[in-house]
Scaffold this motif. Structure first.
Motif, PDB file in Angstrom:
ATOM      1  N   GLU A 149       0.400  -0.993   0.201  1.00 43.00           N
ATOM      2  CA  GLU A 149       0.118  -0.153   0.410  1.00 43.00           C
ATOM      3  C   GLU A 149       0.974   1.229   0.092  1.00 43.00           C
ATOM      4  O   GLU A 149       0.457   2.145  -0.751  1.00 43.00           O
ATOM      5  CB  GLU A 149      -1.059   0.211   1.268  1.00 43.00           C
ATOM      6  N   ILE A 150       2.110   1.001   0.684  1.00 44.21           N
ATOM      7  CA  ILE A 150       3.110   2.295   0.962  1.00 44.21           C
ATOM      8  C   ILE A 150       3.391   2.694  -0.872  1.00 44.21           C
ATOM      9  O   ILE A 150       3.485   3.637  -0.926  1.00 44.21           O
ATOM     10  CB  ILE A 150       4.339   1.830   1.291  1.00 44.21           C
ATOM     11  N   GLY A 161       2.863   6.102  -5.730  1.00 46.33           N
ATOM     12  CA  GLY A 161       2.723   6.700  -6.911  1.00 46.33           C
ATOM     13  C   GLY A 161       3.200   5.407  -7.652  1.00 46.33           C
ATOM     14  O   GLY A 161       3.440   5.076  -9.202  1.00 46.33           O
ATOM     15  N   GLU A 162       4.078   4.329  -7.310  1.00 49.60           N
ATOM     16  CA  GLU A 162       4.736   3.673  -7.712  1.00 49.60           C
ATOM     17  C   GLU A 162       3.817   1.790  -8.662  1.00 49.60           C
ATOM     18  O   GLU A 162       2.547   2.138  -7.845  1.00 49.60           O
ATOM     19  CB  GLU A 162       5.573   2.957  -6.770  1.00 49.60           C
ATOM     20  N   ASP A 163       3.974   1.790  -9.702  1.00 54.05           N
ATOM     21  CA  ASP A 163       3.558   0.924 -10.938  1.00 54.05           C
ATOM     22  C   ASP A 163       3.861  -0.321  -9.950  1.00 54.05           C
ATOM     23  O   ASP A 163       4.207  -0.987 -10.838  1.00 54.05           O
ATOM     24  CB  ASP A 163       3.645   1.135 -11.895  1.00 54.05           C
ATOM     25  N   VAL A 164       3.037  -0.644  -8.998  1.00 55.08           N
ATOM     26  CA  VAL A 164       3.205  -2.404  -8.101  1.00 55.08           C
ATOM     27  C   VAL A 164       1.874  -3.329  -8.226  1.00 55.08           C
ATOM     28  O   VAL A 164       1.930  -4.067  -7.303  1.00 55.08           O
ATOM     29  CB  VAL A 164       3.870  -2.187  -6.610  1.00 55.08           C
ATOM     30  N   GLN A 165       0.640  -2.951  -8.891  1.00 56.73           N
ATOM     31  CA  GLN A 165      -0.553  -3.133  -8.856  1.00 56.73           C
ATOM     32  C   GLN A 165      -0.236  -4.501  -9.217  1.00 56.73           C
ATOM     33  O   GLN A 165      -1.002  -5.698  -8.544  1.00 56.73           O
ATOM     34  CB  GLN A 165      -1.021  -2.908  -9.476  1.00 56.73           C
ATOM     35  N   SER A 166       0.314  -5.110  -9.640  1.00 56.60           N
ATOM     36  CA  SER A 166       0.838  -6.786 -10.399  1.00 56.60           C
ATOM     37  C   SER A 166       1.441  -7.601 -10.017  1.00 56.60           C
ATOM     38  O   SER A 166       1.808  -8.745 -10.118  1.00 56.60           O
ATOM     39  CB  SER A 166       0.722  -6.567 -11.936  1.00 56.60           C
ATOM     40  N   LEU A 167       3.001  -6.613  -8.549  1.00 59.02           N
ATOM     41  CA  LEU A 167       3.428  -7.607  -8.325  1.00 59.02           C
ATOM     42  C   LEU A 167       3.254  -7.938  -7.021  1.00 59.02           C
ATOM     43  O   LEU A 167       1.630  -7.463  -5.802  1.00 59.02           O
ATOM     44  CB  LEU A 167       4.600  -6.336  -7.684  1.00 59.02           C
ATOM     45  N   PRO A 168       3.719  -9.479  -6.288  1.00 66.10           N
ATOM     46  CA  PRO A 168       3.072  -9.184  -5.010  1.00 66.10           C
ATOM     47  C   PRO A 168       3.725  -8.735  -4.012  1.00 66.10           C
ATOM     48  O   PRO A 168       4.684  -7.879  -4.375  1.00 66.10           O
ATOM     49  CB  PRO A 168       4.081 -10.865  -4.654  1.00 66.10           C
ATOM     50  N   PRO A 169       3.471  -8.793  -2.710  1.00 67.49           N
ATOM     51  CA  PRO A 169       3.437  -7.835  -1.062  1.00 67.49           C
ATOM     52  C   PRO A 169       5.084  -7.304  -1.360  1.00 67.49           C
ATOM     53  O   PRO A 169       5.210  -6.138  -1.217  1.00 67.49           O
ATOM     54  CB  PRO A 169       2.887  -7.689  -0.717  1.00 67.49           C
ATOM     55  N   ALA A 170       5.770  -8.174  -1.004  1.00 64.14           N
ATOM     56  CA  ALA A 170       6.824  -7.991  -0.822  1.00 64.14           C
ATOM     57  C   ALA A 170       7.975  -7.927  -1.559  1.00 64.14           C
ATOM     58  O   ALA A 170       8.481  -6.545  -1.501  1.00 64.14           O
ATOM     59  CB  ALA A 170       7.840  -9.524  -0.120  1.00 64.14           C
ATOM     60  N   ALA A 171       7.180  -7.395  -2.719  1.00 62.33           N
ATOM     61  CA  ALA A 171       8.126  -7.289  -4.062  1.00 62.33           C
ATOM     62  C   ALA A 171       8.292  -6.037  -4.381  1.00 62.33           C
ATOM     63  O   ALA A 171       8.472  -4.714  -4.742  1.00 62.33           O
ATOM     64  CB  ALA A 171       8.131  -8.080  -5.356  1.00 62.33           C
ATOM     65  N   ALA A 172       6.446  -6.164  -4.393  1.00 66.21           N
ATOM     66  CA  ALA A 172       6.169  -4.631  -4.170  1.00 66.21           C
ATOM     67  C   ALA A 172       6.710  -3.686  -3.026  1.00 66.21           C
ATOM     68  O   ALA A 172       7.467  -2.333  -2.872  1.00 66.21           O
ATOM     69  CB  ALA A 172       4.586  -4.854  -3.843  1.00 66.21           C
ATOM     70  N   GLY A 173       6.702  -3.929  -1.931  1.00 61.47           N
ATOM     71  CA  GLY A 173       7.235  -3.055  -0.407  1.00 61.47           C
ATOM     72  C   GLY A 173       9.039  -2.712  -0.444  1.00 61.47           C
ATOM     73  O   GLY A 173       9.506  -1.522  -0.647  1.00 61.47           O
ATOM     74  N   GLU A 174       9.183  -3.881  -1.306  1.00 65.52           N
ATOM     75  CA  GLU A 174      10.900  -2.989  -2.416  1.00 65.52           C
ATOM     76  C   GLU A 174      10.597  -1.979  -2.941  1.00 65.52           C
ATOM     77  O   GLU A 174      11.655  -1.019  -2.549  1.00 65.52           O
ATOM     78  CB  GLU A 174      11.282  -4.471  -2.783  1.00 65.52           C
ATOM     79  N   LYS A 175      10.039  -1.611  -4.010  1.00 62.86           N
ATOM     80  CA  LYS A 175      10.069  -0.575  -4.616  1.00 62.86           C
ATOM     81  C   LYS A 175       9.218   0.343  -3.686  1.00 62.86           C
ATOM     82  O   LYS A 175      10.252   1.746  -4.218  1.00 62.86           O
ATOM     83  CB  LYS A 175       8.439  -0.437  -5.236  1.00 62.86           C
ATOM     84  N   ALA A 176       8.786   0.279  -2.887  1.00 59.27           N
ATOM     85  CA  ALA A 176       8.531   1.474  -2.000  1.00 59.27           C
ATOM     86  C   ALA A 176      10.105   1.761  -1.370  1.00 59.27           C
ATOM     87  O   ALA A 176      10.174   3.620  -1.072  1.00 59.27           O
ATOM     88  CB  ALA A 176       7.484   1.001  -0.536  1.00 59.27           C
ATOM     89  N   ILE A 177      10.523   0.977  -0.214  1.00 55.95           N
ATOM     90  CA  ILE A 177      11.888   0.781  -0.226  1.00 55.95           C
ATOM     91  C   ILE A 177      12.943   2.617  -1.007  1.00 55.95           C
ATOM     92  O   ILE A 177      13.667   2.968  -0.731  1.00 55.95           O
ATOM     93  CB  ILE A 177      12.734  -0.007   0.198  1.00 55.95           C
ATOM     94  N   ASP A 178      13.256   1.085  -2.642  1.00 52.14           N
ATOM     95  CA  ASP A 178      13.651   2.411  -3.376  1.00 52.14           C
ATOM     96  C   ASP A 178      13.331   3.595  -3.670  1.00 52.14           C
ATOM     97  O   ASP A 178      14.130   4.123  -3.904  1.00 52.14           O
ATOM     98  CB  ASP A 178      13.569   1.182  -4.833  1.00 52.14           C
ATOM     99  N   PHE A 179      11.719   3.796  -3.401  1.00 53.06           N
ATOM    100  CA  PHE A 179      11.884   4.752  -3.310  1.00 53.06           C
ATOM    101  C   PHE A 179      12.186   5.619  -2.523  1.00 53.06           C
ATOM    102  O   PHE A 179      12.518   6.534  -2.824  1.00 53.06           O
ATOM    103  CB  PHE A 179      10.146   5.492  -3.728  1.00 53.06           C
ATOM    104  N   VAL A 180      11.824   5.395  -1.340  1.00 59.46           N
ATOM    105  CA  VAL A 180      13.226   6.030  -0.466  1.00 59.46           C
ATOM    106  C   VAL A 180      14.437   6.714  -0.688  1.00 59.46           C
ATOM    107  O   VAL A 180      14.690   7.413  -0.563  1.00 59.46           O
ATOM    108  CB  VAL A 180      12.521   5.508   0.926  1.00 59.46           C
ATOM    109  N   ARG A 181      14.716   5.985  -1.029  1.00 60.54           N
ATOM    110  CA  ARG A 181      16.506   6.364  -1.686  1.00 60.54           C
ATOM    111  C   ARG A 181      17.046   6.709  -2.359  1.00 60.54           C
ATOM    112  O   ARG A 181      17.397   7.580  -2.675  1.00 60.54           O
ATOM    113  CB  ARG A 181      17.075   4.972  -2.107  1.00 60.54           C
ATOM    114  N   ARG A 182      15.872   6.633  -3.932  1.00 59.12           N
ATOM    115  CA  ARG A 182      15.968   7.910  -4.616  1.00 59.12           C
ATOM    116  C   ARG A 182      15.730   9.230  -3.902  1.00 59.12           C
ATOM    117  O   ARG A 182      16.173  10.549  -4.276  1.00 59.12           O
ATOM    118  CB  ARG A 182      14.522   7.753  -5.845  1.00 59.12           C
ATOM    119  N   LEU A 183      14.202   8.946  -3.552  1.00 57.45           N
ATOM    120  CA  LEU A 183      13.948  10.130  -2.695  1.00 57.45           C
ATOM    121  C   LEU A 183      15.127  11.479  -2.063  1.00 57.45           C
ATOM    122  O   LEU A 183      15.350  11.990  -2.421  1.00 57.45           O
ATOM    123  CB  LEU A 183      12.575  10.209  -2.245  1.00 57.45           C
ATOM    124  N   SER A 184      16.117  10.479  -1.430  1.00 55.28           N
ATOM    125  CA  SER A 184      17.259  11.205  -0.451  1.00 55.28           C
ATOM    126  C   SER A 184      17.859  11.626  -1.488  1.00 55.28           C
ATOM    127  O   SER A 184      18.684  12.595  -1.412  1.00 55.28           O
ATOM    128  CB  SER A 184      18.182   9.597   0.519  1.00 55.28           C
TER     129      SER A 184
END
Ligand SMILES: [Fe+2]
Length: 380
Positions: A299-300, A305-328
């Motif tokens: 959900e995070i 705004g990540e395109d993760v609808q079709s991903l399993p939860p853990a893989a989608a969660g990794e995208k949220a972590i990538d988002f935070v790293r890119r933002l920083s």
């Protein structure tokens, strides 16, 4: 069963001028304004003094507040409050000024040492009226039931949690954000994002806190970059002020997690900006916590705004972590503790200290001192 606490909120351009009248409405006659030198230089404290005069209030100013406010500053503030026979406190600033005002309010009415109130629900006498004017889109302290103060003897931050600390009136004026430096905007903005994520995955989260955490996540993910990019982007400043407010309401009621527990331990020893410490720790703690609540991490990612609808939860969660790293990286936040001046030799003590912080109780995954130390080593 759950409870949700919040102050009266006055939000919007020019709302800082409501400070005096707000205090008068609470029956006050003599207000102590608690602020810092930066806020005075920017002219915001003077505006609050003027609003007090217009509302028929006497006002006094205490401005000896550090980046990480100390017990002795709260004691000095309480002395000024009592010597001048004040009957209300107006905090004007970021978390440091507001937390000092709250701690002084405790000491002025409950006595003792501020250490006596560390932990949850240890304040038993009512506090004076509290009006808090936030000048950073970050701390959320203007709406929260928290005050975080450094115990100078033990060189650690104490987290004080009590419904008595919820201010009576919170004033959030986005115009005030225009005088913040780029570094402070980035740092406090990443604190907002951390509040949103930690309160959303907290074991004390509720449907009422989730609403606010989600709004804070969506807004800060979208508006932090443009807010850092330009002092003049009014829309971005306003949306970050709103994000901060939502995040404050979420974490005040759902509490936080391991990022804040470790950030408090580090902040008691080092003069780093709270938001900078959070920025470094956040992706590492998210990785650790992913196991505990993968659905929430998906959900995070979606709220970011990540395109993760079709991903399993853990893989989608990794995208949220990538988002935070890119933002920083994009907004120039520090990426390691070492670059701020943190020494690896402090890790065993800091990890032990973090385990006893009130914020650790609501982290979604149980954590040992060894695991906290491993996270700090990764962040080094
Ligand atoms: Fe924070």
């Amino acid at each position: 069963m759950y409870k949700f606490v919040m102050p009266e909120v006055i939000f919007g351009s020019g709302s800082i001028q409501q400070a005096g009248e707000s205090c008068a409405r609470l029956g006050a006659k003599r207000a102590l304004i608690v602020t810092d030198e930066g806020v005075i230089q920017a002219g915001w404290s003077e505006l609050v003094e003027k609003s007090c005069r217009q509302a028929g209030l006497s006002s006094f100013v205490f401005s000896n507040v550090s980046v990480n406010p100390k017990d002795e500053e709260a004691e000095a503030c309480a002395r000024i409050y009592l010597e001048n026979e004040c009957d209300a406190l107006i905090g004007v600033g970021g978390g440091s000024a507001i937390d000092t005002a709250k701690a002084a309010a405790i000491l002025a009415t409950n006595g003792g040492h501020i250490r006596d109130y560390e932990g949850v629900d240890r304040i038993f006498s009512p506090l004076p009226p509290l009006v808090m004017v936030s000048t950073t889109a970050g701390s959320g302290s203007e709406v929260s039931q928290f005050s975080v103060i450094v115990d100078t003897a033990q060189r650690k931050k104490m987290t004080i949690v009590s419904k008595s600390l919820v201010p009576d009136i919170a004033i959030v004026d986005p115009d005030v954000l225009a005088t913040k430096s780029q570094h402070l905007t980035a740092s406090t903005g990443l604190d907002v994002l951390t509040h949103a994520i930690e309160s959303f995955v907290s074991i004390a989260s509720t449907p009422l806190t989730d609403v606010h955490a989600k709004n804070a996540l969506a807004l800060s993910s979208r508006y932090l970059r443009p807010s850092v990019a330009s002092k003049h982007n009014k829309e971005a400043k306003e949306q970050m002020a709103m994000a901060s407010l939502h995040a404050g309401l979420a974490f005040s009621n759902a509490i936080l997690g391991a990022v804040h527990a470790m950030a408090h331990a580090i902040g008691g020893r080092y003069p780093f900006l709270h938001g900078d410490i959070n920025a470094v720790l956040l992706p590492h703690v998210m990785e650790f916590n992913l196991l505990a609540s993968p659905d929430k991490f998906k959900e995070i990612a979606l709220l970011m705004g990540e395109d993760v609808q079709s991903l399993p939860p853990a893989a989608a969660g990794e995208k949220a972590i990538d988002f935070v790293r890119r933002l920083s990286i994009d907004i120039g936040a520090p990426l390691t503790l070492a670059e701020m001046g943190f020494e690896g030799s402090a890790i065993p003590e800091i990890s032990e200290m973090a385990l006893s912080d009130a914020c650790m109780i609501t982290n979604p995954r149980d954590i040992t001192a060894e695991e906290a130390a491993a996270l700090l080593r990764k962040a080094l």
